[in-house]
Design a protein around this motif. Structure first.
Motif, PDB file in Angstrom:
ATOM      1  N   GLN A 125       0.748  -1.160   0.278  1.00  0.00           N
ATOM      2  CA  GLN A 125      -0.086   0.126  -0.083  1.00  0.00           C
ATOM      3  C   GLN A 125       1.284   0.955   0.059  1.00  0.00           C
ATOM      4  OE1 GLN A 125      -3.559   0.343  -0.088  1.00  0.00           O
ATOM      5  NE2 GLN A 125      -4.046  -1.727  -0.485  1.00  0.00           N
ATOM      6  N   LEU A 126       2.236   0.879   1.032  1.00  0.00           N
ATOM      7  CA  LEU A 126       2.774   2.454   1.211  1.00  0.00           C
ATOM      8  C   LEU A 126       3.825   2.735  -0.412  1.00  0.00           C
ATOM      9  CD1 LEU A 126       3.300   2.237   4.353  1.00  0.00           C
ATOM     10  CD2 LEU A 126       2.444   4.336   3.301  1.00  0.00           C
ATOM     11  N   LEU A 139      -4.362   3.202   5.712  1.00  0.00           N
ATOM     12  CA  LEU A 139      -3.559   1.856   5.468  1.00  0.00           C
ATOM     13  C   LEU A 139      -5.161   0.627   5.566  1.00  0.00           C
ATOM     14  CD1 LEU A 139      -0.202   2.910   6.659  1.00  0.00           C
ATOM     15  CD2 LEU A 139      -1.080   2.433   4.334  1.00  0.00           C
ATOM     16  N   ARG A 140      -5.647   1.007   7.633  1.00  0.00           N
ATOM     17  CA  ARG A 140      -6.304   0.219   8.493  1.00  0.00           C
ATOM     18  C   ARG A 140      -7.868  -0.538   7.302  1.00  0.00           C
ATOM     19  NH1 ARG A 140      -8.685   0.911  14.076  1.00  0.00           N
ATOM     20  NH2 ARG A 140      -9.645  -0.414  13.425  1.00  0.00           N
ATOM     21  N   ALA A 189       5.470   6.528   4.108  1.00  0.00           N
ATOM     22  CA  ALA A 189       5.815   6.282   2.905  1.00  0.00           C
ATOM     23  C   ALA A 189       6.498   5.377   2.875  1.00  0.00           C
ATOM     24  CB  ALA A 189       6.176   7.916   2.908  1.00  0.00           C
ATOM     25  N   PRO A 190       7.194   5.491   1.648  1.00  0.00           N
ATOM     26  CA  PRO A 190       8.608   4.421   1.998  1.00  0.00           C
ATOM     27  C   PRO A 190       9.758   5.400   1.610  1.00  0.00           C
ATOM     28  CG  PRO A 190       7.801   4.628  -0.082  1.00  0.00           C
ATOM     29  CD  PRO A 190       6.414   5.091   1.206  1.00  0.00           C
ATOM     30  N   ASP A 216      13.841   5.906   0.573  1.00  0.00           N
ATOM     31  CA  ASP A 216      14.359   5.636  -0.029  1.00  0.00           C
ATOM     32  C   ASP A 216      15.216   4.327  -0.336  1.00  0.00           C
ATOM     33  OD1 ASP A 216      14.195   8.331  -1.901  1.00  0.00           O
ATOM     34  OD2 ASP A 216      15.997   8.889  -1.013  1.00  0.00           O
ATOM     35  N   HIS A 217      14.916   3.142   0.794  1.00  0.00           N
ATOM     36  CA  HIS A 217      15.534   1.905   1.211  1.00  0.00           C
ATOM     37  C   HIS A 217      14.536   1.205   0.922  1.00  0.00           C
ATOM     38  CE1 HIS A 217      17.663  -1.349   2.856  1.00  0.00           C
ATOM     39  NE2 HIS A 217      17.123  -1.445   2.916  1.00  0.00           N
ATOM     40  N   GLY A 218      13.498   2.108   1.092  1.00  0.00           N
ATOM     41  CA  GLY A 218      12.157   1.206   1.055  1.00  0.00           C
ATOM     42  C   GLY A 218      11.573   1.158  -0.236  1.00  0.00           C
ATOM     43  N   LYS A 219      11.600   1.200  -0.999  1.00  0.00           N
ATOM     44  CA  LYS A 219      11.480   2.050  -1.998  1.00  0.00           C
ATOM     45  C   LYS A 219      11.866   0.486  -3.302  1.00  0.00           C
ATOM     46  CE  LYS A 219      10.238   6.605  -2.658  1.00  0.00           C
ATOM     47  NZ  LYS A 219      10.104   7.983  -3.437  1.00  0.00           N
TER      48      LYS A 219
END
Length: 85
Positions: free
Chosen positions: A6-7, A17-18, A57-58, A60-63
């Motif tokens: 989702q993010l 999100l819920r 929000a993600p 840069d590492h999460g992306k």
């Protein structure tokens, strides 16, 4: 994975999100968000408003996980097709 999925699509607030993740409890979503934040996969931004607004929000590492998530989704689709669903 559902939270991150989702993010990766867009920034979200907690209740967004819920609603998007069917069946997730408030406790589990809170724990998941805290874990992802502690691993620097997402950021939690608190806006100085009344009432307070918090967005996730993600990073840069999460992306960088987006291509892996897409690959898993593609595999799932092809697996369902192979099984005739």
């Amino acid at each position: 994975m559902l939270t991150l999925w989702q993010l990766l699509r867009r920034r979200c607030r907690f209740n967004e999100l819920r609603r998007a993740i069917l069946g997730v409890s408030q406790h589990m979503l809170t724990a998941t968000l805290r874990d992802l934040e502690s691993e620097h996969i997402l950021t939690r931004t608190v806006f100085a408003e009344v009432p307070p607004r918090v967005e996730y929000a993600p990073t840069d590492h999460g992306k960088t996980l987006a291509h892996l998530m897409k690959a898993l989704g593609d595999w799932g689709q092809s697996h369902l097709q192979a099984r005739g669903r």
